[in-house]
Design an enzyme around this catalytic site. Structure first.
Site, mmCIF file in Angstrom:
data_model
loop_
_atom_site.group_PDB
_atom_site.id
_atom_site.type_symbol
_atom_site.label_atom_id
_atom_site.label_comp_id
_atom_site.label_asym_id
_atom_site.label_seq_id
_atom_site.Cartn_x
_atom_site.Cartn_y
_atom_site.Cartn_z
ATOM 1 N N LEU A 1 -11.488 -17.159 16.576
ATOM 2 C CA LEU A 1 -11.018 -16.564 17.444
ATOM 3 C C LEU A 1 -11.011 -15.795 17.606
ATOM 4 O O LEU A 1 -10.184 -14.689 17.139
ATOM 5 C CB LEU A 1 -9.857 -17.611 18.185
ATOM 6 N N MET B 1 -4.302 -27.041 18.305
ATOM 7 C CA MET B 1 -3.613 -25.289 19.246
ATOM 8 C C MET B 1 -4.976 -25.440 19.835
ATOM 9 O O MET B 1 -5.033 -24.107 20.215
ATOM 10 C CB MET B 1 -3.282 -25.115 18.051
ATOM 11 N N GLU B 2 -5.734 -24.973 19.376
ATOM 12 C CA GLU B 2 -6.970 -24.206 19.904
ATOM 13 C C GLU B 2 -7.430 -25.178 21.795
ATOM 14 O O GLU B 2 -7.278 -24.035 22.404
ATOM 15 C CB GLU B 2 -8.088 -24.468 19.169
ATOM 16 N N THR B 3 -7.382 -26.500 21.549
ATOM 17 C CA THR B 3 -7.850 -26.329 22.554
ATOM 18 C C THR B 3 -7.305 -27.954 23.796
ATOM 19 O O THR B 3 -7.611 -28.743 24.302
ATOM 20 C CB THR B 3 -9.452 -26.934 22.830
#
Length: 403
Positions: free
Chosen positions: A10, A130-132
């Site tokens: 990221l 966690m990411e999206t």
């Protein structure tokens, strides 16, 4: 995608890493060329990579740098979260429930992906969450225009220019249309937020429809994440780490200086697994992690923890991913509670802490905002003299007391 010299997956992890030291990356002045000239100058390099002219024009015609994205590059972190606060915000009962729901909905895909790559389904789900937030928010920025803005403005120009050209290749190869290629302000894309260069290296067409689509195909996104982890050394059948308990009179001074050791060596220092559980393998190499010193949860971290960090180079991130995976699997919260009043420290605050210790006669060396062995020893000496647990933990609570 990974740490230096490769960047974390990221681009937001760039900013997370900077927040740990209280610095920002330099921002060059925009090029003197107009946006139209910038696009025209970009075409020969795109053409050399096989980008179709029609895709290039569809992607960049009318390009104007985004002031909002430029503003993101200039934001200074105003505070640092403690690890406990970071994990607490991201591993919630609601997030766990959603993870379990998604595990049920995608059970067949997850089972097949896990069998193929050797990564447990719950860990893949945790990264997705966690990411999206399980695909509910993938950034909303046009990836090509975001990367073009960063390149035009000279923000880590070589890195983002390569990511821009790679994004154009992805669109030209037909994996996704330019308009559907959405992601974060810094170019991380899809359900599990791959940078374009990482997409090329690790994304897979799991459903075999001829396109690798991490935006619209959840199977492709989940399999790509598992492939990334496996490619960076994930060990099948092992977890990320264990919450442990320290013995009374634990030697913190010695412990801070130790690296990885067999679990049996940590046991010889009196460390046990919480709730009376046994360690599956005493020969596993582990490092001690005390994110809140001796007043909060303490962990022995295995090599899979470091693989998670290749996704986002942050101990806080990796701990949250591991804990969310365990909660989805059915484990409870950490046995030890986090200190309620603890706060993280920015680099300027760590520098202030060192200066305050030095003024009181404690040897920290040259104050530089980095908590090294001499500063740890100085903290322990101060804590012991003032009736505190002498664990060497540099915290917001300690800074407040010094002030």
């Amino acid at each position: 995608m990974s740490g230096v010299p490769k960047l974390p997956l990221l681009a937001k992890s760039l900013m997370a890493a900077l927040s740990l030291v209280g610095l920002s990356l330099p921002m060059a002045m925009p090029a003197s060329a107009s946006p139209a000239s910038f696009v025209a100058d970009l075409w020969p390099d795109a053409q050399a990579r096989g980008v179709k002219r029609t895709v290039f024009e569809a992607s960049l015609n009318g390009f104007q740098p985004s002031p909002r994205i430029v503003d993101q590059t200039r934001k200074q972190p105003e505070f640092a979260e403690s690890v406990g606060a970071y994990v607490g915000k991201r591993v919630t009962d609601r997030q766990v429930a959603t993870g379990r729901k998604m595990r049920g909905e995608w059970a067949q895909t997850l089972a097949a992906v896990s069998s193929h790559y050797g990564v447990q389904p719950e860990l893949i789900l945790a990264i997705w969450g966690m990411e999206t937030n399980f695909g509910s928010y993938m950034g909303g920025n046009n990836t090509i225009h975001a990367l073009a803005t960063l390149t035009y403005e000279g923000y880590r120009k070589d890195f983002f220019r390569n990511e821009l050209l790679t994004a154009l290749q992805i669109a030209s190869d037909g994996h996704i249309s330019p308009k559907e290629m959405v992601g974060s302000w810094a170019g991380a894309m899809g359900h599990t937020q791959f940078m374009p260069s990482s997409f090329v290296s690790y994304a897979v067409d799991w459903n075999r429809d001829g396109r690798t689509d991490i935006w619209n195909s959840i199977p492709d996104a989940l399999a790509s994440t598992a492939n990334y982890l496996k490619s960076h050394g994930w060990t099948a059948g092992e977890t990320w780490g264990y919450e442990v308990q320290l013995p009374r009179g634990f030697d913190y001074g010695r412990a801070w200086g130790l690296g990885k050791m067999p679990i049996s060596a940590w046991q010889a220092m009196g460390i046990t697994r919480v709730a009376g559980r046994a360690f599956p393998r005493q020969q596993d190499e582990a490092r001690l992690y005390m994110p809140a010193g001796g007043n909060g949860p303490v962990f022995l971290l295995l090599r899979n923890f470091d693989v998670i960090k290749r996704y986002n180079n942050s101990d806080s991130y990796a701990l949250a991913v591991g804990h969310l995976a365990d909660r989805v699997l059915g484990s409870g919260s950490f046995v030890a509670g986090w200190p309620a009043d603890d706060k993280g420290l920015t680099r300027p605050q760590r520098l202030e802490l060192q200066q305050l210790l030095s003024r009181r006669g404690f040897d920290v060396g040259t104050p530089d905002g980095v908590i090294g062995p001499r500063t740890r020893q100085a903290i322990m000496s101060y804590q012991a003299r003032n009736g505190m647990l002498a664990d060497g933990h540099a915290s917001g609570t300690l800074l407040t007391k010094l002030r």
